[in-house]
Design a protein around this motif. Structure first.
Motif, PDB file in Angstrom:
ATOM      1  N   GLY A  18      -7.889  -8.942  -0.626  1.00  0.00           N
ATOM      2  CA  GLY A  18      -6.448  -9.131  -0.567  1.00  0.00           C
ATOM      3  C   GLY A  18      -5.686  -7.890  -0.173  1.00  0.00           C
ATOM      4  O   GLY A  18      -4.669  -7.552  -0.796  1.00  0.00           O
ATOM      5  N   PHE A  19      -6.145  -7.198   0.845  1.00  0.00           N
ATOM      6  CA  PHE A  19      -5.479  -5.995   1.329  1.00  0.00           C
ATOM      7  C   PHE A  19      -5.019  -6.203   2.770  1.00  0.00           C
ATOM      8  O   PHE A  19      -5.577  -7.021   3.502  1.00  0.00           O
ATOM      9  CB  PHE A  19      -6.414  -4.781   1.263  1.00  0.00           C
ATOM     10  N   PRO A  20      -4.003  -5.439   3.192  1.00  0.00           N
ATOM     11  CA  PRO A  20      -3.533  -5.538   4.586  1.00  0.00           C
ATOM     12  C   PRO A  20      -4.653  -5.151   5.557  1.00  0.00           C
ATOM     13  O   PRO A  20      -5.524  -4.354   5.203  1.00  0.00           O
ATOM     14  CB  PRO A  20      -2.382  -4.526   4.651  1.00  0.00           C
ATOM     15  N   PRO A  21      -4.633  -5.722   6.775  1.00  0.00           N
ATOM     16  CA  PRO A  21      -3.630  -6.652   7.306  1.00  0.00           C
ATOM     17  C   PRO A  21      -3.925  -8.115   7.022  1.00  0.00           C
ATOM     18  O   PRO A  21      -3.265  -8.982   7.583  1.00  0.00           O
ATOM     19  CB  PRO A  21      -3.693  -6.366   8.801  1.00  0.00           C
ATOM     20  N   ALA A  22      -4.919  -8.400   6.168  1.00  0.00           N
ATOM     21  CA  ALA A  22      -5.219  -9.792   5.861  1.00  0.00           C
ATOM     22  C   ALA A  22      -4.076 -10.439   5.087  1.00  0.00           C
ATOM     23  O   ALA A  22      -3.910 -11.667   5.131  1.00  0.00           O
ATOM     24  CB  ALA A  22      -6.513  -9.873   5.056  1.00  0.00           C
ATOM     25  N   VAL A  23      -3.311  -9.664   4.366  1.00  0.00           N
ATOM     26  CA  VAL A  23      -2.122 -10.129   3.660  1.00  0.00           C
ATOM     27  C   VAL A  23      -0.965  -9.212   4.023  1.00  0.00           C
ATOM     28  O   VAL A  23      -1.156  -8.161   4.645  1.00  0.00           O
ATOM     29  CB  VAL A  23      -2.338 -10.123   2.128  1.00  0.00           C
ATOM     30  N   LYS A  24       0.238  -9.620   3.631  1.00  0.00           N
ATOM     31  CA  LYS A  24       1.395  -8.754   3.789  1.00  0.00           C
ATOM     32  C   LYS A  24       1.672  -8.072   2.453  1.00  0.00           C
ATOM     33  O   LYS A  24       1.638  -8.705   1.398  1.00  0.00           O
ATOM     34  CB  LYS A  24       2.628  -9.565   4.220  1.00  0.00           C
ATOM     35  N   MET A  25       1.948  -6.775   2.530  1.00  0.00           N
ATOM     36  CA  MET A  25       2.189  -6.020   1.318  1.00  0.00           C
ATOM     37  C   MET A  25       3.381  -5.104   1.531  1.00  0.00           C
ATOM     38  O   MET A  25       3.588  -4.556   2.612  1.00  0.00           O
ATOM     39  CB  MET A  25       0.944  -5.212   0.936  1.00  0.00           C
ATOM     40  N   ALA A  26       4.176  -4.958   0.505  1.00  0.00           N
ATOM     41  CA  ALA A  26       5.323  -4.052   0.523  1.00  0.00           C
ATOM     42  C   ALA A  26       5.249  -3.144  -0.689  1.00  0.00           C
ATOM     43  O   ALA A  26       4.807  -3.564  -1.770  1.00  0.00           O
ATOM     44  CB  ALA A  26       6.631  -4.831   0.518  1.00  0.00           C
ATOM     45  N   SER A  27       5.668  -1.906  -0.517  1.00  0.00           N
ATOM     46  CA  SER A  27       5.719  -0.966  -1.636  1.00  0.00           C
ATOM     47  C   SER A  27       7.172  -0.695  -1.987  1.00  0.00           C
ATOM     48  O   SER A  27       8.031  -0.581  -1.106  1.00  0.00           O
ATOM     49  CB  SER A  27       4.997   0.339  -1.290  1.00  0.00           C
ATOM     50  N   VAL A  28       7.432  -0.592  -3.285  1.00  0.00           N
ATOM     51  CA  VAL A  28       8.761  -0.292  -3.812  1.00  0.00           C
ATOM     52  C   VAL A  28       8.613   0.980  -4.638  1.00  0.00           C
ATOM     53  O   VAL A  28       7.936   0.982  -5.664  1.00  0.00           O
ATOM     54  CB  VAL A  28       9.295  -1.453  -4.677  1.00  0.00           C
ATOM     55  N   THR A  29       9.211   2.077  -4.155  1.00  0.00           N
ATOM     56  CA  THR A  29       8.995   3.388  -4.759  1.00  0.00           C
ATOM     57  C   THR A  29      10.314   3.971  -5.233  1.00  0.00           C
ATOM     58  O   THR A  29      11.317   3.939  -4.517  1.00  0.00           O
ATOM     59  CB  THR A  29       8.355   4.349  -3.739  1.00  0.00           C
ATOM     60  N   GLY A  30      10.310   4.504  -6.441  1.00  0.00           N
ATOM     61  CA  GLY A  30      11.504   5.137  -7.012  1.00  0.00           C
ATOM     62  C   GLY A  30      11.291   5.382  -8.483  1.00  0.00           C
ATOM     63  O   GLY A  30      10.173   5.306  -9.003  1.00  0.00           O
ATOM     64  N   GLY A  31      12.371   5.699  -9.177  1.00  0.00           N
ATOM     65  CA  GLY A  31      12.297   5.816 -10.624  1.00  0.00           C
ATOM     66  C   GLY A  31      11.934   4.491 -11.255  1.00  0.00           C
ATOM     67  O   GLY A  31      12.197   3.416 -10.704  1.00  0.00           O
ATOM     68  N   ALA A  32      11.326   4.544 -12.448  1.00  0.00           N
ATOM     69  CA  ALA A  32      10.834   3.324 -13.082  1.00  0.00           C
ATOM     70  C   ALA A  32      11.947   2.300 -13.285  1.00  0.00           C
ATOM     71  O   ALA A  32      11.778   1.102 -13.000  1.00  0.00           O
ATOM     72  CB  ALA A  32      10.181   3.666 -14.422  1.00  0.00           C
ATOM     73  N   GLU A  33      13.119   2.728 -13.736  1.00  0.00           N
ATOM     74  CA  GLU A  33      14.214   1.793 -13.974  1.00  0.00           C
ATOM     75  C   GLU A  33      14.751   1.218 -12.673  1.00  0.00           C
ATOM     76  O   GLU A  33      15.068   0.025 -12.590  1.00  0.00           O
ATOM     77  CB  GLU A  33      15.329   2.487 -14.752  1.00  0.00           C
ATOM     78  N   ASP A  78       8.435  12.409 -10.050  1.00  0.00           N
ATOM     79  CA  ASP A  78       8.594  11.590 -11.256  1.00  0.00           C
ATOM     80  C   ASP A  78       8.813  10.120 -10.919  1.00  0.00           C
ATOM     81  O   ASP A  78       9.401   9.372 -11.708  1.00  0.00           O
ATOM     82  CB  ASP A  78       9.791  12.102 -12.080  1.00  0.00           C
ATOM     83  N   ARG A  79       8.340   9.698  -9.756  1.00  0.00           N
ATOM     84  CA  ARG A  79       8.570   8.326  -9.334  1.00  0.00           C
ATOM     85  C   ARG A  79       7.298   7.496  -9.478  1.00  0.00           C
ATOM     86  O   ARG A  79       6.197   8.028  -9.622  1.00  0.00           O
ATOM     87  CB  ARG A  79       9.066   8.295  -7.890  1.00  0.00           C
ATOM     88  N   GLU A  80       7.493   6.189  -9.440  1.00  0.00           N
ATOM     89  CA  GLU A  80       6.360   5.274  -9.494  1.00  0.00           C
ATOM     90  C   GLU A  80       6.472   4.274  -8.356  1.00  0.00           C
ATOM     91  O   GLU A  80       7.514   4.138  -7.713  1.00  0.00           O
ATOM     92  CB  GLU A  80       6.309   4.545 -10.833  1.00  0.00           C
ATOM     93  N   ARG A  81       5.374   3.570  -8.136  1.00  0.00           N
ATOM     94  CA  ARG A  81       5.313   2.626  -7.029  1.00  0.00           C
ATOM     95  C   ARG A  81       4.801   1.290  -7.528  1.00  0.00           C
ATOM     96  O   ARG A  81       3.817   1.215  -8.265  1.00  0.00           O
ATOM     97  CB  ARG A  81       4.401   3.156  -5.930  1.00  0.00           C
ATOM     98  N   MET A  82       5.491   0.236  -7.099  1.00  0.00           N
ATOM     99  CA  MET A  82       5.033  -1.125  -7.326  1.00  0.00           C
ATOM    100  C   MET A  82       4.699  -1.749  -5.975  1.00  0.00           C
ATOM    101  O   MET A  82       5.383  -1.491  -4.981  1.00  0.00           O
ATOM    102  CB  MET A  82       6.111  -1.955  -8.017  1.00  0.00           C
ATOM    103  N   LEU A  83       3.672  -2.567  -5.957  1.00  0.00           N
ATOM    104  CA  LEU A  83       3.252  -3.235  -4.735  1.00  0.00           C
ATOM    105  C   LEU A  83       3.477  -4.734  -4.874  1.00  0.00           C
ATOM    106  O   LEU A  83       3.207  -5.318  -5.935  1.00  0.00           O
ATOM    107  CB  LEU A  83       1.774  -2.958  -4.450  1.00  0.00           C
ATOM    108  N   VAL A  84       3.968  -5.344  -3.816  1.00  0.00           N
ATOM    109  CA  VAL A  84       4.187  -6.794  -3.788  1.00  0.00           C
ATOM    110  C   VAL A  84       3.330  -7.360  -2.662  1.00  0.00           C
ATOM    111  O   VAL A  84       3.422  -6.919  -1.514  1.00  0.00           O
ATOM    112  CB  VAL A  84       5.666  -7.146  -3.564  1.00  0.00           C
ATOM    113  N   ARG A  85       2.508  -8.350  -3.011  1.00  0.00           N
ATOM    114  CA  ARG A  85       1.567  -8.915  -2.046  1.00  0.00           C
ATOM    115  C   ARG A  85       1.837 -10.404  -1.864  1.00  0.00           C
ATOM    116  O   ARG A  85       2.021 -11.139  -2.843  1.00  0.00           O
ATOM    117  CB  ARG A  85       0.137  -8.696  -2.541  1.00  0.00           C
TER     118      ARG A  85
END
Length: 668
Positions: free
Chosen positions: A581-596, A622-629
């Protein structure tokens, strides 16, 4: 610059409403705004010009997208303040492309237009225009400078069974789509020049994007040799403001039918676009570091779809994205048959397979095993150059305690310590502080050993091993374009390998572990890309060319190198990514910033059904990243949901920014 005063304003007689993209980087304002066109500006206010408008009480820049008869806005419309220049710099095709790219990458149209249209240079606009070079549909016209297809040199493309058909389709004005795997020793720039010339013979223009200045120089020379001077322009951010804007205007005005360049050229305006091409699409230089972070390959493929143009994706290797194009039927592969492959490629051998280990038990741990050493010695004795590829630049870019092997760290910032020369004290690669009296915090030891060996240290070691042999280095400080024939050692970092006159007699690929053990989804793909780029500079096996890779021959990237089969490796990579389930077989977006901030954006986003939210994982500082697949079929819905959520936050004037990236190169 033309403008009006409030006292003399009245709407223009025809199409009095202008739809303007205001240059404001706020997601909730990512839409055209309607303004009235003053009668005094009616002639200059044409679609594509730069304008000044009042927005939120301030005078801001904008692009006039179109003129219409009426507006859906119920309130009173403001007037355009100024037409910055009557030059329509934004072509309609590029405006449509910019909108599609913004939607694909969850970005703003204004951000994409800043990438597509270079800053204005007023003096260049006033320069007299050169005579435009016509794109001649009939290549048999004796007065035409466009070469006929019969005049092209087809020998290079004949090594690929589908190659001649590709040229024929381009010359016929059709839109073939091809993924090309180049043979070792191939003059790729000449092959691209052939494709461009065939496109011109079909009466259409072309855009070609390469990764760096060296590749651009090679392609520029090949096109000049085939087409003659004045038929193309180069477009690169390194040209400087005036030269870049001059080249841009030449293309926008239709003075030349061909634009080549680095990623700055992916939006270049070309009349009757017939071909978009990219070389070495796996190079990370093709990824734009500014929002919305588009990749040149994806921009060009989107452009091919919108303009019904041909597409050519080429390289020594093949990316998983290129393999996906082939497997979905969007493009056809252009590859050589096995007989041609065997005749054109060098002899390639690993040092970590069982027969080599039986002859040289130390090959598993030695940096320069006996096979590599004897290959270099024999090649130098035959008066041929030897290329040595080293993944790291510098002298000793990483050191550790000689007693307990603990990595040496800066006592001030915990950055890695390095040695810049044999007699230099250890210094931090992050803060630059010198730590002359270093003591290991684990055992108290004061002696250091090399953890990673750089190109300059390698040159020093090989210079001692082969006294009297010239040693040349090519890397960050000085990149060599070419080296002469004759016995010499050329130490180069990946991407900086110079071309040797007549080809290299041997290529040594050292420190393979530095490429293969990176914590990166594309580690194997990138390792193979760098190895093939260097191995392609060697002479073919019948002429004595050899390649030695210091690696275990059972590894998949090494197997692909030994067989010179990047298509097999790309198919294997794509299959594994489908399973995981990794690109390019799927589409993925990263959201990076402070946790809140990240949590706030994802809470606002109406993600499509089936979306998976992964993370968080630590990002920089001091940032974190969430991935949306999501599945590829829901890519547009994902980008739209994230862009809408970003708009909600910008409308609320959220203090902490969040970076959105669709299809990020790095996931970890």
């Amino acid at each position: 610059m033309t403008g009006t005063t409030p006292s003399d304003r009245r709407p223009a007689d025809g199409s009095p409403v202008a739809r303007v993209c205001v240059d404001v980087a706020l997601a909730h304002l990512d839409r055209p705004f309607d303004y009235l066109v003053p009668a005094a500006l009616a002639d200059d206010a044409v679609p594509g010009v730069r304008v000044k408008v009042r927005f939120a009480g301030q005078l801001v820049d904008g692009w006039l997208l179109e003129r219409v008869d009426s507006s859906a806005h119920d309130g009173r419309l403001a007037y355009l303040e100024k037409v910055v220049s009557p030059e329509p710099v934004l072509a309609p095709e590029v405006a449509r492309l910019a909108r599609a790219v913004a939607d694909r990458y969850a970005g703003n149209l204004a951000d994409v237009l800043r990438l597509a249209v270079p800053p204005r240079h007023a003096r260049v606009e006033k320069e007299p225009r050169a005579d435009p070079v016509p794109v001649v549909v009939d290549p048999s016209d004796a007065g035409s400078t466009t070469p006929a297809v019969d005049g092209l040199d087809p020998r290079g493309w004949r090594d690929y069974p589908a190659g001649p058909a590709l040229l024929t389709a381009l010359a016929d004005g059709r839109a073939p789509r091809a993924v090309w795997s180049a043979l070792a020793g191939e003059d790729w720039a000449a092959r691209y020049a052939d494709a461009v010339a065939a496109t011109l013979a079909g009466g259409r223009g072309a855009v070609v994007v390469v990764a760096d200045a060296r590749d651009l120089d090679r392609l520029d020379a090949a096109l000049t040799a085939l087409l003659g001077p004045g038929r193309h322009v180069t477009l690169s951010a390194a040209l400087g403001p005036a030269r870049r804007y001059r080249a841009f205007l030449a293309a926008r005005r239709g003075d030349v039918p061909v634009v080549i360049g680095t990623r700055a050229a992916m939006f270049a305006p070309v009349d009757r676009l017939g071909l978009v091409a990219i070389w070495d699409d796996g190079d990370d230089l093709h990824a734009e570091p500014r929002a919305p972070y588009p990749h040149a390959r994806e921009v060009l493929l989107t452009r091919a779809r919108l303009a019904d143009a041909a597409a050519l994706v080429g390289g020594w290797t093949r990316t998983a994205e290129g393999q996906l194009l082939v497997e979905t039927g969007w493009a056809r592969e252009v590859v050589a048959d096995r007989a041609t492959l065997r005749a054109r490629t060098p002899a390639i051998a690993p040092t970590g397979d069982d027969p080599q280990l039986a002859r040289d038990p130390g090959a598993a741990t030695a940096r320069l095993p006996s096979l590599a050493w004897t290959t270099a010695r024999d090649t130098l004795r035959a008066d041929a150059p030897v290329l040595v590829q080293v993944p790291r630049r510098g002298y000793l870019p990483s050191v550790s305690c000689a007693d307990c092997r603990t990595p040496a760290r800066c006592p001030h910032c915990a950055g890695p310590l390095a040695l810049r020369a044999a007699d230099a004290p250890p210094a931090c690669r992050w803060c630059g502080r010198v730590t002359a009296a270093y003591a290991c915090p684990q055992c108290g030891g004061r002696r250091l050993r090399a953890a990673v060996t750089g190109a300059r240290r390698t040159a020093e070691e090989l210079g001692r091993a082969f006294p009297g042999v010239p040693v040349r280095t090519s890397g960050r400080d000085e990149v060599l374009a070419a080296v002469p024939a004759g016995a010499a050692l050329v130490i180069a970092t990946p991407g900086a390998e110079p071309v040797a006159d007549g080809g290299y007699g041997a290529v040594l690929l050292l420190d393979s572990w530095a490429l293969l053990t990176r914590a990166d989804l594309r580690a194997g793909e990138e390792a193979l890309r760098r190895w093939l780029s260097a191995a392609a500079l060697a002479r073919p096996a019948p002429a004595g060319g050899k390649v030695v890779v210091v690696a275990d021959g059972a590894l998949a990237p090494v197997q692909a190198l030994l067989r010179w089969d990047p298509g097999w490796f790309a198919a294997r990579e794509l299959a594994e990514r489908r399973e995981l389930g990794f690109p390019p077989a799927v589409k993925m977006a990263s959201v990076t910033g402070g946790a809140e901030a990240v949590a706030d954006l994802l809470a606002q986003a109406r993600l499509p059904d089936g979306a998976e939210v992964l993370g968080p994982v630590p990002a920089d500082e001091d940032r974190e990243r969430m991935l949306v697949r999501v599945p590829r079929s829901r890519a547009a819905a994902l980008a739209g949901a994230l862009h809408t959520a970003a708009g909600v936050r910008s409308a609320r004037r959220a203090a902490e920014p969040v970076r959105l990236q669709v299809d990020p190169l790095a996931l970890f």
